[in-house]
Every structure is written in C-alpha cells, then in structure tokens.
Design a protein around this motif. Sequence first.
Motif, PDB file in Angstrom:
ATOM      1  N   UNK A   1       0.395  -1.163  -0.010  1.00 37.10           N
ATOM      2  CA  UNK A   1      -0.161   0.252  -0.108  1.00 37.10           C
ATOM      3  C   UNK A   1       1.046   1.090   0.711  1.00 37.10           C
ATOM      4  N   UNK A   2       1.982   1.648   0.768  1.00 36.39           N
ATOM      5  CA  UNK A   2       2.484   2.483   0.869  1.00 36.39           C
ATOM      6  C   UNK A   2       3.799   2.356  -0.745  1.00 36.39           C
ATOM      7  N   UNK A   3       3.773   1.356  -0.708  1.00 37.52           N
ATOM      8  CA  UNK A   3       4.761   1.947  -2.551  1.00 37.52           C
ATOM      9  C   UNK A   3       3.559   2.152  -3.464  1.00 37.52           C
ATOM     10  N   UNK A   4       2.545   2.081  -3.355  1.00 35.40           N
ATOM     11  CA  UNK A   4       1.788   2.094  -4.347  1.00 35.40           C
ATOM     12  C   UNK A   4       1.669   3.387  -4.676  1.00 35.40           C
ATOM     13  N   UNK A   5       1.337   4.662  -3.127  1.00 40.53           N
ATOM     14  CA  UNK A   5       0.348   5.627  -3.043  1.00 40.53           C
ATOM     15  C   UNK A   5       1.772   6.587  -3.123  1.00 40.53           C
ATOM     16  N   UNK A   6       2.934   5.924  -2.763  1.00 41.26           N
ATOM     17  CA  UNK A   6       4.697   6.383  -3.213  1.00 41.26           C
ATOM     18  C   UNK A   6       5.195   6.618  -4.776  1.00 41.26           C
ATOM     19  N   UNK A   7       4.442   5.589  -4.978  1.00 44.30           N
ATOM     20  CA  UNK A   7       4.854   5.981  -6.613  1.00 44.30           C
ATOM     21  C   UNK A   7       4.162   7.021  -7.393  1.00 44.30           C
ATOM     22  N   UNK A   8       2.762   6.966  -7.472  1.00 45.05           N
ATOM     23  CA  UNK A   8       1.653   7.637  -6.979  1.00 45.05           C
ATOM     24  C   UNK A   8       2.024   9.503  -7.307  1.00 45.05           C
ATOM     25  N   UNK A   9       2.321   9.760  -5.378  1.00 42.96           N
ATOM     26  CA  UNK A   9       3.108  11.101  -5.308  1.00 42.96           C
ATOM     27  C   UNK A   9       4.367  11.505  -6.701  1.00 42.96           C
ATOM     28  N   UNK A  10       4.949  10.590  -6.284  1.00 42.36           N
ATOM     29  CA  UNK A  10       6.862  10.633  -6.878  1.00 42.36           C
ATOM     30  C   UNK A  10       6.357  11.387  -8.641  1.00 42.36           C
ATOM     31  N   UNK A  11       5.495  10.225  -9.556  1.00 40.29           N
ATOM     32  CA  UNK A  11       4.877  10.559 -10.693  1.00 40.29           C
ATOM     33  C   UNK A  11       4.612  12.124 -10.509  1.00 40.29           C
ATOM     34  N   UNK A  12       3.449  12.177  -9.665  1.00 43.45           N
ATOM     35  CA  UNK A  12       2.990  13.700  -9.431  1.00 43.45           C
ATOM     36  C   UNK A  12       3.736  14.604  -9.451  1.00 43.45           C
ATOM     37  N   UNK A  13       4.414  14.531  -8.380  1.00 37.70           N
ATOM     38  CA  UNK A  13       6.081  15.576  -7.165  1.00 37.70           C
ATOM     39  C   UNK A  13       6.480  16.835  -8.737  1.00 37.70           C
ATOM     40  N   UNK A  14       6.597  17.564  -8.644  1.00 32.67           N
ATOM     41  CA  UNK A  14       7.074  18.275  -9.545  1.00 32.67           C
ATOM     42  C   UNK A  14       9.365  18.159  -9.117  1.00 32.67           C
ATOM     43  N   UNK A  15       8.925  17.523  -8.053  1.00 29.50           N
ATOM     44  CA  UNK A  15       9.959  17.849  -7.714  1.00 29.50           C
ATOM     45  C   UNK A  15      11.897  17.235  -8.653  1.00 29.50           C
ATOM     46  N   UNK A  16      12.894  17.190  -8.671  1.00 27.85           N
ATOM     47  CA  UNK A  16      13.831  16.724  -9.713  1.00 27.85           C
ATOM     48  C   UNK A  16      13.799  15.197  -9.652  1.00 27.85           C
TER      49      UNK A  16
END
Length: 438
Positions: free
Chosen positions: A52-67
């Motif tokens: 569960x944590x991995x799925x949400x982290x990947x979604x957040x990472x893809x949507x994030x504008x961070x480098x």
Amino acid sequence: MRDIALFVLIFSLLPFVFTRPFLGVLMFIWVSLMNPHRLTYGAAYDFPFAALIVVITLISLLASKQPKKFPVTPAVVVLLIFIGWMNLTTFSALEPVRAWTEWNRVMKTMFLLMVVLVSVNTKKEIQALAWTIGLSIGFWGLKGGIFTLTSGGGSNVYGPDGSYIADNNALALALVTALPIIWYTQLTVKYRIIRYGLMALSIICLVSAVGSYSRGALLGGGCMLIFLWLKSRQKIRTGLILLLIVPLIYTVMPDKWFDRMNTIDDYKQDASAQGRINAWGFAVNVAENNLMGGGYDCFTHKMFAVYAPNPYDQHAAHSIYFQVLGEHGFVGLGLFLLFIWMAWRSGTKIIKHCKGRDDLKWASDLAAMCQVSIIGYAIGGAFLTLAYYDLFYDVVGLLILLEKVLLSNKLEPREPEAASLELNPAASQSQLNTPDRA
C-alpha cells in the motif's frame, strides 16, 4: 490494541505521502526492515502495509514536480547488470517454480531501491534515511539485548516471524550490519542525553547479536568493530567503549555460549559446519555444470541428489557468496563481488571529496560507517544465506545517494572567502562595515 495503533499510525501518515513522496520512502523502509506488523496478533499481522505504501509513494512521485534524477554511478551500473543477469538465470532455473517465487521477492527489493535513489535529493533526506535504517533494526537489537541481559544469555535471540531476519543467525548479521549506522546517528545530535542513549543502543545491539549464538556474527562483528574503531574520528573514546564490551560479554553469557563459539576451530567434528561445506561443494558443482547457475532457491533435496558431494546432506547455502555462485554461476558471483567493491569505492570517493571540509563531516562520517557496515555484512555473510537482504542494499543506497548529492551542484565546494566569513560571523560583519580603501 496493537493492531489498532498500527493501523491508525500508518493510515494517518499516508495522506502526507501524496504531497511528500520521501515520507513514503521512509515509511516503506521502516515497515520492510522493522516489520512492526509482526508485533501484532490480529488483522494487521498479514496486512499488506508495504504494498500500500509503495503504490501511494509511486503515485506521489510521478505527480510530484520535484527533481527526479537517477544517479548513474559505477555501483549502480554494476547493480543493474547484476539484476539483468539474475533475470536471465531465472529463465533457465533448475527449480522454476521456486525460482520465480524468489525472483518476485528479490526484484521488489531492487525496484524499491531504485525508487529510493530517485526520491532522495538532499542532505536532510539522506540523514533521515540513515536514521530510519539504523533505528528500524535497532528496535530488534534493543528488544533482543534486553532479553539477553535479563535471561543471562540462556536462550537464543530471534527476529520477527516471516521476515528475512526471523532466524537467529540472520538477525545477528542484520545487527552487525546496522550497528555502524546506529553509531553514526549519535554523531549527528547535539543533545548529550540523546547521544549517550544512541551509544547505549549500539552496545545493547551488540549484546543482542552475541545473544543470538551466531558464530558467523561473532566473526563479522569482531571485524566490524575493528573497522569501526579505525574509521572513527574519536578513537580514544570509541576504543574505551569497545573495550567495555568484552567484560560485559564475559559477565552476561553462560558457559554454553563459550562452548559453542569454541566450535569454530572444530569444524571437522561439527555436523553443522560439515553440512555447510557440503552445500558449498554443491554450489561449485552447479556453477561448473551450468553457466547461469541453478537459478534462485536451487538448494533443494532434488538438486542435492544430482550435484552435492554428499547427496543425502541437504542444507541452505549458508553463505552469500556460495548462494550467488550456486544460483547465478560464476558470472553472477563476479558481478556480486564487483558490486560490493564498487560500493566500497564509492565510500572512499566520498571521504576524499569531503576531506578538509568541516561542513561535510556529516557525509564523511556516514560514508565511513557505511563502509564499516559493508565489512560486517561481507564477513558475517560468508556464513549466512542473505545475499538479497534489503538492509545491505539500503546501506549501499546511502553511499550512492551521497555521491548523487555531493557531486552534483547542490553541495559544491564553497569559495574560501565565503567559507571563512560564515565560520567567523564577527569577522565578516567587521569586513562588511570596513570601507573599501581602494
């Protein structure tokens, strides 16, 4: 009650992961290394928190504008080649069903390491990652150390059920590998009481490793402590602390512990040691007859009947090196050893980069402690089947991240004049107030 507390804690943090993917990285590292769900007895025990944590982290990472810079260092390149080779060996595995099951677990570890390497970009994030790695294993060291002290060392210390470190020997190797990272954390705090507490945690983790009755951990831990002293900036204080451990062990541990440790010299009469030697012979024979080795998890009764010197004495590999040799052949072993060497070289490169830089002592100390961890893992792992344990790859990940951050434009060496002004604010103020005489 424990189940409810864990559900509340994790689900209350998950919304923040959507805005800060790095928080998801820390949560995953914590869950995968500490296994807090194994402390529960109900619904949380088998709940897929990590997935569960991995799925949400990947979604957040893809949507994030961070480098999202992926570090391409020698260690990363070798690791990627090693991963590719392990994928190839799985297709020719001698035990296909078992191999693909283990492949699934190993590739998850490698994929999540890549996520970590992309997600971490700053000094604070690297330090937070180091703290999470150290304290996640340190929890089981504290628990096991207290048990050892209160029981007089009469029983083995074990890790959480259903994890990589459930076995007493595996837990001992994890503690030996994590102890230098825990030692590093006390170098980063200003408050004396916290620093002393972390020192005490380091000592009690070592007591826990001793209480595991693992002979491999004794050898790995001894070498690790020597390198810990060599790499320490405060050799007198560190040496005194390490010297106190010897009488502590002699005081706590019973005679049967010393009897077991003495069997290291009597390997010819030790059935366990003979079984390991037979498993190592099996690994050599498999590698000699199969270019790609036997594939994951090939140390079975069926395969021992074909390749083992003694076909009736089946054992696990009991060595990270012979495990890789048997499963992935001589090419796989060469890549594995090269990866360890490249990781060590990364640490040396970082230490040289930080030499003479007071502002980068934190990085130099962390790189040195990661090297000490590698020593503990490389020597202790020679007698344990933990070639793909995520703790080791997380430690190497710290070195790769240090290279990524330090050798990028984020922490370039400052101009000498600017550095001197910052270190001496009073002088800088006077210089600013002094008219230009030209």
